[in-house]
Scaffold this motif. Structure first.
Motif, PDB file in Angstrom:
ATOM      1  N   PRO A  29     -41.439 -30.641  37.109  1.00 28.01           N
ATOM      2  CA  PRO A  29     -41.563 -32.100  37.056  1.00 28.01           C
ATOM      3  C   PRO A  29     -42.379 -32.692  38.193  1.00 28.01           C
ATOM      4  CG  PRO A  29     -39.458 -31.506  37.989  1.00 28.01           C
ATOM      5  CD  PRO A  29     -40.137 -30.218  37.623  1.00 28.01           C
ATOM      6  N   GLY A  30     -43.034 -31.863  38.992  1.00 25.97           N
ATOM      7  CA  GLY A  30     -43.798 -32.360  40.146  1.00 25.97           C
ATOM      8  C   GLY A  30     -43.403 -31.622  41.399  1.00 25.97           C
ATOM      9  N   SER A  31     -44.346 -31.485  42.320  1.00 26.20           N
ATOM     10  CA  SER A  31     -44.120 -30.642  43.497  1.00 26.20           C
ATOM     11  C   SER A  31     -42.966 -31.118  44.359  1.00 26.20           C
ATOM     12  CB  SER A  31     -45.400 -30.565  44.338  1.00 26.20           C
ATOM     13  OG  SER A  31     -45.782 -31.850  44.798  1.00 26.20           O
ATOM     14  N   ARG A  32     -42.666 -32.414  44.361  1.00 24.72           N
ATOM     15  CA  ARG A  32     -41.573 -32.923  45.182  1.00 24.72           C
ATOM     16  C   ARG A  32     -40.214 -32.686  44.542  1.00 24.72           C
ATOM     17  NH1 ARG A  32     -41.917 -33.351  50.148  1.00 24.72           N
ATOM     18  NH2 ARG A  32     -40.341 -34.982  50.199  1.00 24.72           N
ATOM     19  N   ARG A  33     -40.200 -32.129  43.336  1.00 24.82           N
ATOM     20  CA  ARG A  33     -38.928 -31.888  42.652  1.00 24.82           C
ATOM     21  C   ARG A  33     -38.782 -30.421  42.269  1.00 24.82           C
ATOM     22  NH1 ARG A  33     -38.479 -35.945  37.852  1.00 24.82           N
ATOM     23  NH2 ARG A  33     -36.411 -34.974  37.717  1.00 24.82           N
ATOM     24  N   LEU A  34     -39.385 -29.559  43.092  1.00 25.82           N
ATOM     25  CA  LEU A  34     -39.279 -28.126  42.875  1.00 25.82           C
ATOM     26  C   LEU A  34     -38.693 -27.446  44.106  1.00 25.82           C
ATOM     27  CD1 LEU A  34     -42.755 -27.343  41.251  1.00 25.82           C
ATOM     28  CD2 LEU A  34     -40.556 -27.540  40.078  1.00 25.82           C
ATOM     29  N   LEU A  35     -37.946 -26.376  43.876  1.00 24.49           N
ATOM     30  CA  LEU A  35     -37.451 -25.551  44.974  1.00 24.49           C
ATOM     31  C   LEU A  35     -38.418 -24.393  45.157  1.00 24.49           C
ATOM     32  CD1 LEU A  35     -33.665 -25.479  44.000  1.00 24.49           C
ATOM     33  CD2 LEU A  35     -34.725 -26.797  45.842  1.00 24.49           C
ATOM     34  N   ARG A  36     -38.997 -24.275  46.344  1.00 28.77           N
ATOM     35  CA  ARG A  36     -40.018 -23.269  46.601  1.00 28.77           C
ATOM     36  C   ARG A  36     -39.593 -22.341  47.736  1.00 28.77           C
ATOM     37  NH1 ARG A  36     -45.103 -24.836  44.603  1.00 28.77           N
ATOM     38  NH2 ARG A  36     -45.216 -26.978  43.832  1.00 28.77           N
ATOM     39  N   ARG A  37     -40.208 -21.153  47.756  1.00 28.28           N
ATOM     40  CA  ARG A  37     -39.987 -20.231  48.866  1.00 28.28           C
ATOM     41  C   ARG A  37     -40.803 -20.638  50.091  1.00 28.28           C
ATOM     42  NH1 ARG A  37     -40.285 -14.152  46.189  1.00 28.28           N
ATOM     43  NH2 ARG A  37     -38.849 -14.531  44.446  1.00 28.28           N
ATOM     44  N   SER A  38     -41.767 -21.485  49.915  1.00 30.95           N
ATOM     45  CA  SER A  38     -42.738 -21.773  50.978  1.00 30.95           C
ATOM     46  C   SER A  38     -42.465 -23.060  51.741  1.00 30.95           C
ATOM     47  CB  SER A  38     -44.144 -21.842  50.372  1.00 30.95           C
ATOM     48  OG  SER A  38     -44.198 -22.825  49.340  1.00 30.95           O
ATOM     49  N   SER A  39     -41.270 -23.637  51.594  1.00 36.67           N
ATOM     50  CA  SER A  39     -41.031 -24.970  52.161  1.00 36.67           C
ATOM     51  C   SER A  39     -40.006 -25.007  53.290  1.00 36.67           C
ATOM     52  CB  SER A  39     -40.576 -25.929  51.049  1.00 36.67           C
ATOM     53  OG  SER A  39     -41.555 -26.022  50.037  1.00 36.67           O
ATOM     54  N   ALA A  40     -39.554 -23.856  53.778  1.00 34.88           N
ATOM     55  CA  ALA A  40     -38.589 -23.850  54.885  1.00 34.88           C
ATOM     56  C   ALA A  40     -39.264 -24.289  56.178  1.00 34.88           C
ATOM     57  CB  ALA A  40     -37.989 -22.464  55.058  1.00 34.88           C
ATOM     58  N   LEU A  87     -27.540 -23.355  37.959  1.00 37.42           N
ATOM     59  CA  LEU A  87     -28.523 -24.343  37.536  1.00 37.42           C
ATOM     60  C   LEU A  87     -28.147 -25.762  37.982  1.00 37.42           C
ATOM     61  CD1 LEU A  87     -29.465 -23.136  33.946  1.00 37.42           C
ATOM     62  CD2 LEU A  87     -30.429 -22.508  36.157  1.00 37.42           C
ATOM     63  N   ALA A  88     -26.888 -26.146  37.764  1.00 39.88           N
ATOM     64  CA  ALA A  88     -26.467 -27.490  38.159  1.00 39.88           C
ATOM     65  C   ALA A  88     -26.581 -27.665  39.667  1.00 39.88           C
ATOM     66  CB  ALA A  88     -25.036 -27.743  37.695  1.00 39.88           C
ATOM     67  N   GLU A  89     -26.238 -26.618  40.410  1.00 36.82           N
ATOM     68  CA  GLU A  89     -26.323 -26.687  41.865  1.00 36.82           C
ATOM     69  C   GLU A  89     -27.776 -26.815  42.308  1.00 36.82           C
ATOM     70  OE1 GLU A  89     -22.497 -24.685  40.838  1.00 36.82           O
ATOM     71  OE2 GLU A  89     -24.566 -24.628  40.111  1.00 36.82           O
ATOM     72  N   GLY A  90     -28.682 -26.095  41.646  1.00 34.20           N
ATOM     73  CA  GLY A  90     -30.094 -26.209  41.986  1.00 34.20           C
ATOM     74  C   GLY A  90     -30.621 -27.606  41.763  1.00 34.20           C
ATOM     75  N   GLN A  91     -30.214 -28.235  40.690  1.00 35.49           N
ATOM     76  CA  GLN A  91     -30.633 -29.611  40.418  1.00 35.49           C
ATOM     77  C   GLN A  91     -30.079 -30.571  41.465  1.00 35.49           C
ATOM     78  OE1 GLN A  91     -29.170 -29.966  36.420  1.00 35.49           O
ATOM     79  NE2 GLN A  91     -30.948 -28.934  35.526  1.00 35.49           N
ATOM     80  N   ALA A  92     -28.845 -30.306  41.903  1.00 31.85           N
ATOM     81  CA  ALA A  92     -28.251 -31.145  42.950  1.00 31.85           C
ATOM     82  C   ALA A  92     -28.997 -30.976  44.273  1.00 31.85           C
ATOM     83  CB  ALA A  92     -26.773 -30.801  43.119  1.00 31.85           C
ATOM     84  N   LEU A  93     -29.445 -29.751  44.571  1.00 37.98           N
ATOM     85  CA  LEU A  93     -30.210 -29.523  45.795  1.00 37.98           C
ATOM     86  C   LEU A  93     -31.492 -30.345  45.786  1.00 37.98           C
ATOM     87  CD1 LEU A  93     -29.946 -25.647  46.360  1.00 37.98           C
ATOM     88  CD2 LEU A  93     -28.498 -27.456  47.292  1.00 37.98           C
ATOM     89  N   VAL A  94     -32.193 -30.323  44.660  1.00 39.47           N
ATOM     90  CA  VAL A  94     -33.440 -31.092  44.554  1.00 39.47           C
ATOM     91  C   VAL A  94     -33.159 -32.580  44.736  1.00 39.47           C
ATOM     92  CG1 VAL A  94     -35.287 -31.778  42.988  1.00 39.47           C
ATOM     93  CG2 VAL A  94     -34.578 -29.391  43.090  1.00 39.47           C
ATOM     94  N   LYS A  95     -32.122 -33.072  44.093  1.00 39.34           N
ATOM     95  CA  LYS A  95     -31.780 -34.490  44.189  1.00 39.34           C
ATOM     96  C   LYS A  95     -31.480 -34.895  45.621  1.00 39.34           C
ATOM     97  CE  LYS A  95     -28.584 -37.946  42.300  1.00 39.34           C
ATOM     98  NZ  LYS A  95     -27.408 -38.175  41.403  1.00 39.34           N
ATOM     99  N   ALA A  96     -30.882 -33.971  46.401  1.00 35.96           N
ATOM    100  CA  ALA A  96     -30.536 -34.270  47.797  1.00 35.96           C
ATOM    101  C   ALA A  96     -31.724 -34.099  48.743  1.00 35.96           C
ATOM    102  CB  ALA A  96     -29.387 -33.377  48.241  1.00 35.96           C
ATOM    103  N   GLY A  97     -32.871 -33.685  48.211  1.00 35.38           N
ATOM    104  CA  GLY A  97     -34.057 -33.562  49.052  1.00 35.38           C
ATOM    105  C   GLY A  97     -34.352 -32.164  49.556  1.00 35.38           C
ATOM    106  N   VAL A  98     -33.571 -31.159  49.107  1.00 31.40           N
ATOM    107  CA  VAL A  98     -33.844 -29.782  49.506  1.00 31.40           C
ATOM    108  C   VAL A  98     -35.140 -29.328  48.850  1.00 31.40           C
ATOM    109  CG1 VAL A  98     -33.030 -27.399  49.374  1.00 31.40           C
ATOM    110  CG2 VAL A  98     -31.409 -29.264  49.804  1.00 31.40           C
TER     111      VAL A  98
END
Length: 213
Positions: A29-40, A87-98
């Motif tokens: 849905p867009g780069s700001r709403r993805l969990l990536r390995r490269s963003s730590a 899956l639900a936890e991953g979506q919650a992480l994105v919503k919280a800004g992770v």
């Protein structure tokens, strides 16, 4: 059916045994709403969902014919044979800004090293904070720590985030969340695990390596 995914198509091959190859494609849905390995980022905490080591313990139990109390045996068996994706936890992480996360398939240390490599950072883990599955310790004793660090196939989510965002997540999710370390500056991909005396632990491969001899 549970996750709304269709399995379609397949390869046409000849082999003396059954081989199942799965590829998953999709659109984000867009780069700001993805969990990536490269963003730590250096200074973030390293956290984990759920518990660690249950799948590895279940595999050992099944391979070696170990006898465990019925409840513990069922928990470890289910963890290995029927893992549930977060899956639900991953979506919650994105919503919280992770922004940085990886699921644990090859082992905590091995998968964290992959995330750190892509983010060009290092990591420090505190072994005494690992959320080891409670069914492991009575059977495996001190070895439970190794199962948690290197076992793999837990499919929990490992993620990095600011301390404030982590505290927000703990109030929103029913799934247990545990801080187990911190992102630090250092050689990309380096993961140091400290024991209770603050000394680096000597590890094996750290998990499964698909390309190792």
């Amino acid at each position: 059916q549970e996750f709304g995914v269709a399995v379609i198509g397949g390869d046409i091959v000849t082999a003396p045994l059954i081989v199942i190859t799965v590829a998953l494609t999709g659109r984000g849905p867009g780069s700001r709403r993805l969990l990536r390995r490269s963003s730590a980022r250096v200074g973030e905490v390293i956290a984990i969902t759920g518990h660690l080591g249950a799948s590895a313990g279940g595999l050992r139990m099944l391979q070696e014919g170990l006898t465990l109390p019925a409840v513990a045996a069922d928990q470890l068996r289910q963890a290995h044979l029927r893992p549930q994706p977060r899956l639900a936890e991953g979506q919650a992480l994105v919503k919280a800004g992770v922004r940085a996360a990886i699921d644990l398939s090859d082992g905590l240390v091995a998968d964290l090293a992959k995330l750190c490599q892509q983010s060009r950072v290092a990591a420090r883990l505190w072994s005494w904070l690992l959320p080891i599955h409670p069914a492991l310790v009575p059977t495996f004793g001190p070895e439970a720590v190794r199962l948690a660090l290197e076992g793999g196939e837990d499919y929990e989510l490992l993620f990095t985030t600011a301390q404030a965002a982590f505290l927000e997540l703990t109030t929103e999710l029913a799934t247990p969340l545990t801080v187990i370390g911190e992102v630090v500056a250092g050689p990309p991909g380096e993961v140091v695990v400290l024991d209770e005396q603050g000394q680096p632990m000597v590890l094996g491969r750290g998990g499964w390596d698909h390309l190792a001899p």
